[in-house]
Every structure is written in C-alpha cells, then in structure tokens.
Enzyme design. Structure first.
Site, PDB file in Angstrom:
ATOM      1  N   ASP A  10       0.874  -1.291  -0.114  1.00 20.05           N
ATOM      2  CA  ASP A  10       0.113  -0.079  -0.154  1.00 20.05           C
ATOM      3  C   ASP A  10       0.937   1.252  -0.133  1.00 20.05           C
ATOM      4  O   ASP A  10       2.249   1.170   0.360  1.00 20.05           O
ATOM      5  CB  ASP A  10      -0.769  -0.126   1.249  1.00 20.05           C
ATOM      6  CG  ASP A  10      -1.564   1.372   1.744  1.00 20.05           C
ATOM      7  OD1 ASP A  10      -1.969   1.791   0.840  1.00 20.05           O
ATOM      8  OD2 ASP A  10      -1.381   1.879   2.630  1.00 20.05           O
ATOM      9  N   ASP A  12      -0.013   5.062   1.012  1.00 22.44           N
ATOM     10  CA  ASP A  12      -0.239   6.138   1.999  1.00 22.44           C
ATOM     11  C   ASP A  12      -0.380   5.653   3.305  1.00 22.44           C
ATOM     12  O   ASP A  12      -1.389   4.763   3.572  1.00 22.44           O
ATOM     13  CB  ASP A  12      -1.364   7.061   1.682  1.00 22.44           C
ATOM     14  CG  ASP A  12      -1.162   7.705   0.243  1.00 22.44           C
ATOM     15  OD1 ASP A  12      -1.765   7.580  -0.695  1.00 22.44           O
ATOM     16  OD2 ASP A  12      -0.246   8.635   0.373  1.00 22.44           O
ATOM     17  N   GLY A  53      -9.205  11.118  -3.125  1.00 19.51           N
ATOM     18  CA  GLY A  53      -9.253  12.567  -2.824  1.00 19.51           C
ATOM     19  C   GLY A  53     -10.457  13.154  -3.289  1.00 19.51           C
ATOM     20  O   GLY A  53     -11.035  13.927  -2.737  1.00 19.51           O
ATOM     21  N   GLU A  55     -13.100  11.830  -4.102  1.00 20.43           N
ATOM     22  CA  GLU A  55     -14.433  11.116  -3.290  1.00 20.43           C
ATOM     23  C   GLU A  55     -14.411  11.675  -2.082  1.00 20.43           C
ATOM     24  O   GLU A  55     -15.507  11.838  -1.388  1.00 20.43           O
ATOM     25  CB  GLU A  55     -14.052   9.678  -3.386  1.00 20.43           C
ATOM     26  CG  GLU A  55     -14.400   8.908  -4.801  1.00 20.43           C
ATOM     27  CD  GLU A  55     -13.262   8.935  -5.596  1.00 20.43           C
ATOM     28  OE1 GLU A  55     -13.055   8.448  -6.835  1.00 20.43           O
ATOM     29  OE2 GLU A  55     -12.057   9.544  -5.137  1.00 20.43           O
ATOM     30  N   ARG A  56     -13.331  11.987  -1.420  1.00 20.42           N
ATOM     31  CA  ARG A  56     -13.343  12.504  -0.112  1.00 20.42           C
ATOM     32  C   ARG A  56     -13.974  13.774   0.063  1.00 20.42           C
ATOM     33  O   ARG A  56     -14.626  14.348   0.569  1.00 20.42           O
ATOM     34  CB  ARG A  56     -11.894  12.484   0.447  1.00 20.42           C
ATOM     35  CG  ARG A  56     -11.655  12.672   1.903  1.00 20.42           C
ATOM     36  CD  ARG A  56     -10.156  12.295   2.205  1.00 20.42           C
ATOM     37  NE  ARG A  56     -10.040  10.709   1.902  1.00 20.42           N
ATOM     38  CZ  ARG A  56      -8.698  10.562   1.530  1.00 20.42           C
ATOM     39  NH1 ARG A  56      -7.793  11.250   1.472  1.00 20.42           N
ATOM     40  NH2 ARG A  56      -8.579   9.196   1.109  1.00 20.42           N
ATOM     41  N   LYS A  87      -4.944  20.392  -5.436  1.00 23.44           N
ATOM     42  CA  LYS A  87      -4.504  19.694  -4.377  1.00 23.44           C
ATOM     43  C   LYS A  87      -3.289  18.651  -4.893  1.00 23.44           C
ATOM     44  O   LYS A  87      -2.164  18.764  -4.294  1.00 23.44           O
ATOM     45  CB  LYS A  87      -5.606  18.807  -3.994  1.00 23.44           C
ATOM     46  CG  LYS A  87      -5.285  18.086  -2.792  1.00 23.44           C
ATOM     47  CD  LYS A  87      -4.960  16.577  -3.209  1.00 23.44           C
ATOM     48  CE  LYS A  87      -4.439  15.791  -2.048  1.00 23.44           C
ATOM     49  NZ  LYS A  87      -3.931  14.476  -2.572  1.00 23.44           N
ATOM     50  N   THR A 124      -2.881   0.787  -4.189  1.00 28.44           N
ATOM     51  CA  THR A 124      -3.308   1.951  -3.840  1.00 28.44           C
ATOM     52  C   THR A 124      -4.500   2.715  -4.421  1.00 28.44           C
ATOM     53  O   THR A 124      -4.620   2.325  -5.569  1.00 28.44           O
ATOM     54  CB  THR A 124      -2.036   2.954  -3.514  1.00 28.44           C
ATOM     55  OG1 THR A 124      -2.658   4.269  -3.079  1.00 28.44           O
ATOM     56  CG2 THR A 124      -1.673   3.422  -4.981  1.00 28.44           C
ATOM     57  N   THR A 125      -5.319   3.437  -3.684  1.00 37.02           N
ATOM     58  CA  THR A 125      -6.208   4.326  -4.212  1.00 37.02           C
ATOM     59  C   THR A 125      -5.617   5.562  -4.518  1.00 37.02           C
ATOM     60  O   THR A 125      -6.654   6.456  -4.927  1.00 37.02           O
ATOM     61  CB  THR A 125      -7.493   4.296  -3.365  1.00 37.02           C
ATOM     62  OG1 THR A 125      -6.986   5.007  -2.052  1.00 37.02           O
ATOM     63  CG2 THR A 125      -7.919   2.976  -3.223  1.00 37.02           C
ATOM     64  N   THR A 126      -4.446   5.922  -4.255  1.00 37.99           N
ATOM     65  CA  THR A 126      -4.132   7.452  -4.552  1.00 37.99           C
ATOM     66  C   THR A 126      -3.512   7.586  -6.143  1.00 37.99           C
ATOM     67  O   THR A 126      -3.659   6.524  -6.807  1.00 37.99           O
ATOM     68  CB  THR A 126      -2.726   7.773  -3.928  1.00 37.99           C
ATOM     69  OG1 THR A 126      -2.350   9.079  -3.496  1.00 37.99           O
ATOM     70  CG2 THR A 126      -1.604   7.104  -4.578  1.00 37.99           C
ATOM     71  N   SER A 127      -3.463   8.954  -6.493  1.00 40.85           N
ATOM     72  CA  SER A 127      -3.174   9.322  -8.023  1.00 40.85           C
ATOM     73  C   SER A 127      -1.848   8.789  -8.344  1.00 40.85           C
ATOM     74  O   SER A 127      -0.658   8.698  -7.433  1.00 40.85           O
ATOM     75  CB  SER A 127      -3.328  10.602  -8.146  1.00 40.85           C
ATOM     76  OG  SER A 127      -4.542  10.975  -7.584  1.00 40.85           O
TER      77      SER A 127
HETATM   78  C1  XBP Z   1      -4.626   6.266  -0.594  1.00 40.34           C
HETATM   79  C2  XBP Z   1      -5.597   7.539  -0.285  1.00 40.34           C
HETATM   80  C3  XBP Z   1      -5.722   8.530  -1.149  1.00 40.34           C
HETATM   81  C4  XBP Z   1      -4.942   9.721  -0.552  1.00 40.34           C
HETATM   82  C5  XBP Z   1      -5.230  11.034  -1.306  1.00 40.34           C
HETATM   83  O1  XBP Z   1      -4.544   5.540   0.532  1.00 40.34           O
HETATM   84  O2  XBP Z   1      -6.764   7.284   0.484  1.00 40.34           O
HETATM   85  O3  XBP Z   1      -7.193   9.255  -1.293  1.00 40.34           O
HETATM   86  O4  XBP Z   1      -5.356  10.061   0.819  1.00 40.34           O
HETATM   87  O5  XBP Z   1      -4.597  11.069  -2.631  1.00 40.34           O
HETATM   88  P1  XBP Z   1      -4.002   4.034   0.153  1.00 40.34           P
HETATM   89  P2  XBP Z   1      -5.472  11.319  -3.866  1.00 40.34           P
HETATM   90  O6  XBP Z   1      -2.553   4.226  -0.386  1.00 40.34           O
HETATM   91  O7  XBP Z   1      -3.949   3.292   1.556  1.00 40.34           O
HETATM   92  O8  XBP Z   1      -4.982   3.401  -1.041  1.00 40.34           O
HETATM   93  O9  XBP Z   1      -5.968  12.712  -3.615  1.00 40.34           O
HETATM   94  O10 XBP Z   1      -4.512  11.168  -5.037  1.00 40.34           O
HETATM   95  O11 XBP Z   1      -6.767  10.398  -3.933  1.00 40.34           O
END
Ligand code: XBP
Length: 240
Positions: A10, A12, A53, A55-56, A87, A124-127
């Site tokens: 993973d 983040d 991000g 979705e948040r 962001k 991961t779900t990050t960009s």
């Molecule tokens: C990744 C996330 C992401 C970051 C923000 O968690 O939850 O949403 O918090 O990044 P993990 P983005 O690595 O555990 O999947 O703004 O690019 O989504």
C-alpha cells in the site's frame, strides 16, 4: 503450504506517512479556490474512511455543505476536478521539496525482496502522480523497474480502502484482488488494514492507530529490520 512469492505494498500510511502532506495540500487547494473550507487532523482522520481525494471532497461537500449546489457557476464535478488538480499540484510540490520520506525499513525490504526474486506490486487508491513523485525522490528515476504491477486510482474500477478490497467478494476485481488474479499467486500484503484472503503485515500510524487490525498476520510499529526471511517464516503462519 503456499510459498511466499510476492509482496503487495500500500502507499499512503505504509510506504510513507503521507497523509499530513495530503491534508496540507487539500487545505491549500481550498484556500486557492477561495473557499472557507479547512480540514483539521480530527476531521481528516474521519474523512480517510473515504478512499480517493476526489471522493473525499465530494463526501465532505455533500455532507457538510449540501446547500451549496455549485461554486462560481461551475458544476459540482468540474469544481471537484479543479480542486483535486490544485491539491495534487500542491502535494507533488511538497513531496518534491522533501516533505515526505519513506517509512523506516521500507526501502531496505523492497530492495532485498527484489534482489531475492520476489514479485513486488503497489496497490493503492492514490493518484499515479503521487506514487511517482514519492518513489522517484526516494529511489530514483528507475523506481518503476522494482514493481511488476502498479494498481492505483487510474486502474482501480472502484476506490475502496485496501482492507475492503481484500474483504470484498472475488468478483470485486479491486486492486489487490486484481493482482492475485493476474499473478495466480497469493502474495503477502504490507498495508494499512488487514483484508481477507491475503496475509497482511500492518504498520499503523497516527491516522490509522484506532483501526481494527484483527485478521492481520502481524501489526508492527514499522518495517525497520524486517527481512524477507522473516516474511517467509511469517507467511507460513496463520493469520491472527
Ligand atoms: C490513498 C488514499 C488517497 C490519498 C489522497 O490511500 O486514500 O486518497 O489519501 O490521494 P491508500 P488522492 O494508499 O491506502 O490506498 O488525492 O490522489 O486520492
């Protein structure tokens, strides 16, 4: 007994403690857009249950400012996309500037596992740009050569926290399960939260210390001193 052949990481909270930098970048984007939104650590820790991000921010907007239908005449989706671009640019600049380092033991374990022929992946779900700036800074421009597969926000059909990815039924095809299918092996995962079906090592941080880690193979303060040999031994054990 299955043999350890692969590791999924993973990003983040596992590869690096990035969420403070993400939080600062979100607040920078809100200010740049002229919004009076400000997320503090307590609020953000709760918002982290929403992966992604965009979705948040959408969740926050719908739940905290439901009366706001648009901003400056731009529709909701366009505004979220614009805010997320601001962001991401702020986050990339911060990481480029050295705001985030890999957690203890991460680089040594990745390099050792690569040298010993284990397959490595990122789920991961990050960009994608967030992964690239972190690992380019930490490992160098050849960082991608270490990972056979990278499943991220651009490839995951639905952004679910890695723990839910692995708890979801097989058909979910979310990032880690897609890796299991693609590799035809059952890897071990170094992640934020345990997930059914994969043997997981958890390394909590301040944003996740309150989570339920039952089902994890081990919960460690970090990966410092963790060796591939130890992971082979752990892999042979049952989940807690
Ligand atoms: C990744 C996330 C992401 C970051 C923000 O968690 O939850 O949403 O918090 O990044 P993990 P983005 O690595 O555990 O999947 O703004 O690019 O989504």
């Amino acid at each position: 007994m299955s043999k350890l052949e692969a590791l999924i990481f993973d990003v983040d909270g596992t590869l690096a403690d990035t969420e403070s930098a993400h939080l600062a970048a979100f607040n920078h984007a809100f200010a740049e857009q002229g919004l009076d939104w400000h997320w503090d650590v307590t609020l953000y820790t709760g918002l982290l249950k929403i992966s992604g991000g965009k979705e948040r921010m959408l969740y926050y907007w719908n739940h905290v400012h439901p009366d706001m239908k648009d901003i400056d005449g731009s529709g909701l989706r366009d505004t979220i996309d614009h805010l997320h671009a601001l962001k991401t640019a702020a986050y990339e600049a911060a990481v480029q500037g050295g705001a985030v380092q890999l957690r203890p033991g991460v680089l040594a374990l990745i390099e050792q596992a690569h040298q010993q022929g284990l397959r490595l992946a990122i789920a991961t779900t990050t960009s994608p740009v967030n992964i690239a700036v972190l690992l380019r800074n930490a490992i160098g421009s050849e960082w991608k050569d270490l990972f056979g597969v990278i499943e991220d926000a651009s490839t995951a059909p639905k952004k679910n926290p890695i723990h839910r990815c692995m708890c979801k039924p097989w058909h979910a095809w979310d990032c880690p399960l897609a890796l299991v299918w693609r590799w035809k092996t059952l890897p071990m995962a170094c992640v934020r939260r345990p997930g059914a079906g994969l043997k997981t090592i958890i390394t909590p941080n301040n944003f996740t210390a309150h989570h339920d880690f039952s089902g994890a193979l081990r919960v460690l303060p970090n990966l410092e001193g963790v060796t591939v040999e130890q992971l082979h031994t752990l892999h042979g054990q049952q989940q807690n």
